[in-house]
Design a protein around this motif. Structure first.
Motif, PDB file in Angstrom:
ATOM      1  N   UNK B 207     -11.930  -4.189   1.009  1.00  0.00           N
ATOM      2  CA  UNK B 207     -11.345  -4.077   2.340  1.00  0.00           C
ATOM      3  C   UNK B 207      -9.815  -4.117   2.264  1.00  0.00           C
ATOM      4  N   UNK B 208      -9.308  -5.034   1.483  1.00  0.00           N
ATOM      5  CA  UNK B 208      -7.849  -5.113   1.300  1.00  0.00           C
ATOM      6  C   UNK B 208      -7.336  -3.783   0.757  1.00  0.00           C
ATOM      7  N   UNK B 209      -8.058  -3.236  -0.208  1.00  0.00           N
ATOM      8  CA  UNK B 209      -7.631  -1.971  -0.817  1.00  0.00           C
ATOM      9  C   UNK B 209      -7.670  -0.829   0.195  1.00  0.00           C
ATOM     10  N   UNK B 210      -8.686  -0.860   1.059  1.00  0.00           N
ATOM     11  CA  UNK B 210      -8.835   0.246   2.021  1.00  0.00           C
ATOM     12  C   UNK B 210      -7.812   0.200   3.142  1.00  0.00           C
ATOM     13  N   UNK B 211      -7.583  -0.993   3.694  1.00  0.00           N
ATOM     14  CA  UNK B 211      -6.814  -1.022   4.953  1.00  0.00           C
ATOM     15  C   UNK B 211      -5.330  -1.346   4.814  1.00  0.00           C
ATOM     16  N   UNK B 212      -4.923  -1.958   3.700  1.00  0.00           N
ATOM     17  CA  UNK B 212      -3.546  -2.481   3.691  1.00  0.00           C
ATOM     18  C   UNK B 212      -2.566  -1.573   2.964  1.00  0.00           C
ATOM     19  N   UNK B 213      -1.305  -1.690   3.369  1.00  0.00           N
ATOM     20  CA  UNK B 213      -0.214  -0.983   2.679  1.00  0.00           C
ATOM     21  C   UNK B 213       0.306  -1.833   1.533  1.00  0.00           C
ATOM     22  N   UNK B 214       0.361  -3.151   1.794  1.00  0.00           N
ATOM     23  CA  UNK B 214       0.828  -4.066   0.742  1.00  0.00           C
ATOM     24  C   UNK B 214      -0.164  -5.219   0.627  1.00  0.00           C
ATOM     25  N   UNK B 215      -0.210  -5.788  -0.562  1.00  0.00           N
ATOM     26  CA  UNK B 215      -1.132  -6.903  -0.792  1.00  0.00           C
ATOM     27  C   UNK B 215      -0.394  -8.028  -1.496  1.00  0.00           C
ATOM     28  N   UNK B 216      -0.673  -9.243  -1.026  1.00  0.00           N
ATOM     29  CA  UNK B 216      -0.115 -10.426  -1.698  1.00  0.00           C
ATOM     30  C   UNK B 216      -1.270 -11.229  -2.268  1.00  0.00           C
ATOM     31  N   UNK B 217      -1.154 -11.593  -3.535  1.00  0.00           N
ATOM     32  CA  UNK B 217      -2.194 -12.405  -4.167  1.00  0.00           C
ATOM     33  C   UNK B 217      -1.706 -13.851  -4.280  1.00  0.00           C
ATOM     34  N   UNK B 218      -2.503 -14.779  -3.764  1.00  0.00           N
ATOM     35  CA  UNK B 218      -2.163 -16.200  -3.770  1.00  0.00           C
ATOM     36  C   UNK B 218      -3.083 -16.964  -4.713  1.00  0.00           C
ATOM     37  N   UNK B 219      -2.497 -17.965  -5.351  1.00  0.00           N
ATOM     38  CA  UNK B 219      -3.316 -18.846  -6.192  1.00  0.00           C
ATOM     39  C   UNK B 219      -2.672 -20.235  -6.225  1.00  0.00           C
ATOM     40  N   UNK B 220      -3.466 -21.232  -5.897  1.00  0.00           N
ATOM     41  CA  UNK B 220      -3.021 -22.626  -5.886  1.00  0.00           C
ATOM     42  C   UNK B 220      -1.698 -22.813  -5.137  1.00  0.00           C
ATOM     43  N   UNK B 221      -1.619 -22.191  -3.978  1.00  0.00           N
ATOM     44  CA  UNK B 221      -0.456 -22.377  -3.116  1.00  0.00           C
ATOM     45  C   UNK B 221       0.751 -21.539  -3.478  1.00  0.00           C
ATOM     46  N   UNK B 222       0.635 -20.750  -4.537  1.00  0.00           N
ATOM     47  CA  UNK B 222       1.762 -19.895  -4.922  1.00  0.00           C
ATOM     48  C   UNK B 222       1.432 -18.435  -4.650  1.00  0.00           C
ATOM     49  N   UNK B 223       2.457 -17.674  -4.305  1.00  0.00           N
ATOM     50  CA  UNK B 223       2.238 -16.243  -4.189  1.00  0.00           C
ATOM     51  C   UNK B 223       2.531 -15.644  -5.564  1.00  0.00           C
ATOM     52  N   UNK B 224       1.482 -15.230  -6.237  1.00  0.00           N
ATOM     53  CA  UNK B 224       1.613 -14.774  -7.623  1.00  0.00           C
ATOM     54  C   UNK B 224       2.218 -13.380  -7.679  1.00  0.00           C
ATOM     55  N   UNK B 225       1.766 -12.510  -6.778  1.00  0.00           N
ATOM     56  CA  UNK B 225       2.250 -11.121  -6.823  1.00  0.00           C
ATOM     57  C   UNK B 225       2.166 -10.508  -5.436  1.00  0.00           C
TER      58      UNK B 225
END
Lengths: 224, 250
Positions: B207-225
């Motif tokens: 769903x993220x891949x289909x609908x979004x222009x940008x994606x943020x990946x979070x892990x343990x409270x940090x935004x990794x990418x």
């Protein structure tokens, strides 16, 4: 990754590896048949061609299922796309082995003119094609991008031999050297072309595999 | 100017730090997806944009969050006005026990609007905006609970649109819906981004891949990418992102 998906992925890779081994054997056999004008070996190559085609169909279906069922992304998607391309390349190489074998089977020539073989560097070209194919298989098995990169330089020698062969065969045709008719020269020219195309397909495979490993697109670029 | 600008945000629940030094910009009329495993902070982060976390005791935020260039955590900010500008849709459809019409009109009435003609116009406009009008135009007086789950979720979107926000926050808006309703919500998101800036939290990677222009990946409270969705799903720069999106995580 979920274990059963990992197993599925490994199975497809194993099938491509088996197809690789079969295609290497086909090129080896076709080359032996060519150099010794052995119609028996040539017949075997033609018979085994359908196995190469079956592999292509099987692997294509497996990849299609994998993409539809598991929606791979990033490195997994690149892996599947590269396998798909590599399978097509292997199938084409299998076709070239069959073409060489058919030439051996259908020609009236009893043996290749040794002087012509020497001058055109036919053996060297065959050895180089086989070396490239085997290197590519090792790079594939070990997932070694560095090794795959070495393919590009090897292809230059094949292109060079092919270019030289055209002049040499033309010379034979013009001078009408006994036992080497114009027809045979043209057929041999086709064999050189097939070997050169085999080198191109191995180069494509290296590009595809590097795309999988490093996400770098090398198509239509200078590789040097 | 970016629609949303986040700089060095830390967020705490009591002594627990849920978000660590997050900075990101979101352009207007883009869809941005937040992905990551449960507990990574993505829902906490999305609730920062309309100060929903203010409702939880003993929470605090450091850093700055600007919408249209205005720091929404500065003193004197009218939080009700902020929430009118930043609408929110939740995981489970939560219509009020009222008619379809009254659900959509609720926000307008709460904000003191009484002009019936204007309210009718706005309800129709919002239901059309949420791609629900054709399905409900003949039963506006019926209970919202009579609608299917997917229709209820689109009703909630219509309710959010009625108060004319410029940003829509969606916290797993399709996770409780069947594939057909999910497809309608995704199509709607695609349409809505022409008018709104949309931030969506989802566990559904496709769903993220289909609908979004940008994606943020979070892990343990940090935004990794944080990058273009096409890059995140084809060639992410961080190994951790790749491990997560390919299911090798953990």
């Amino acid at each position: 990754m979920v274990k059963f998906i990992e197993i599925e992925r490994s199975q497809i890779k194993e099938d491509v590896n088996d197809m690789f081994a079969l295609v290497i054997k086909q090129i080896e056999q076709a080359s032996t048949a060519l150099l010794s004008m052995d119609k028996g070996i040539a017949s075997q190559v033609i018979v085994f061609e359908h196995k190469v085609n079956s592999f292509e169909l099987k692997i294509t279906k497996e990849i299609e299922d994998y993409i539809a069922l598991y929606n791979p992304v990033a490195i997994d998607l690149r892996f599947m796309l590269s396998l798909l391309q590599m399978t097509m390349d292997l199938e084409r190489i299998g076709d070239y082995a069959r073409s060489m074998a058919r030439f051996v089977k259908e020609t009236e020539m009893k043996e290749l003119n040794p002087e012509l073989v020497e001058k055109t560097q036919l053996k060297k070209m065959i050895q180089q094609v086989l070396a490239m194919l085997k290197t590519m298989q090792v790079a594939f098995t070990e997932e070694n991008a560095e090794l795959a990169h070495t393919i590009f330089d090897k292809d230059d020698l094949i292109d060079h031999i092919r270019t030289l062969s055209t002049d040499i065969l033309a010379d034979y045709m013009v001078n009408q050297i006994p036992d080497t008719s114009a027809k045979i020269c043209l057929q041999l020219q086709d064999v050189f072309r097939k070997l050169e195309r085999t080198g191109d397909h191995i180069t494509n495979m290296a590009e595809e595999f590097i795309f999988y490993l490093d996400a770098k697109v090398l198509k239509h670029q200078k590789k040097g | 100017m970016n629609k949303i600008e986040v700089k060095n945000v830390d967020f705490f629940y009591g002594n627990f730090q849920a978000l660590k030094n997050i900075s990101l910009d979101i352009e207007a009329n883009k869809v941005v997806a937040f992905i990551g495993p449960s507990g990574c902070g993505k829902s906490t982060f999305i609730r920062i944009f309309n100060r929903m976390n203010d409702l939880i005791p003993e929470t605090r935020l450091k850093g700055s969050v600007k919408i249209d260039g205005v720091d929404i955590y500065q003193k004197g900010i009218d939080v009700d006005e902020l929430r009118k500008n930043v609408g929110m849709v939740f995981q489970r459809p939560n219509p009020f026990p009222k008619s379809i019409f009254d659900n959509v009109a609720y926000g307008l009435r709460v904000n003191g609007l009484k002009d019936k003609h204007f309210i009718c116009q706005k309800v129709e406009e919002s239901l059309k905006g949420a791609a629900l009008w054709e399905e409900v135009k003949d039963k506006l007086k019926e209970s919202a609970f009579a609608l299917s789950g997917g229709q209820q979720q689109r009703l909630c979107i219509a309710r959010a649109l009625a108060i004319s926000p410029s940003i829509l926050l969606m916290d797993e808006p399709a996770s409780a819906l069947d594939p057909i309703s999910t497809a309608k919500i995704e199509e709607l998101i695609w349409e809505l981004k022409k008018t709104y800036t949309i931030v969506i939290v989802t566990h559904n990677m496709q769903q993220a891949a289909r609908v979004s222009d940008k994606t943020a990946y979070f892990y343990l409270g940090e935004m990794i990418e944080y990058d273009d969705t096409k890059i995140i799903f084809t060639n992410p720069k961080k190994e951790s992102t790749q491990n997560y999106i390919t299911g090798r995580f953990g």
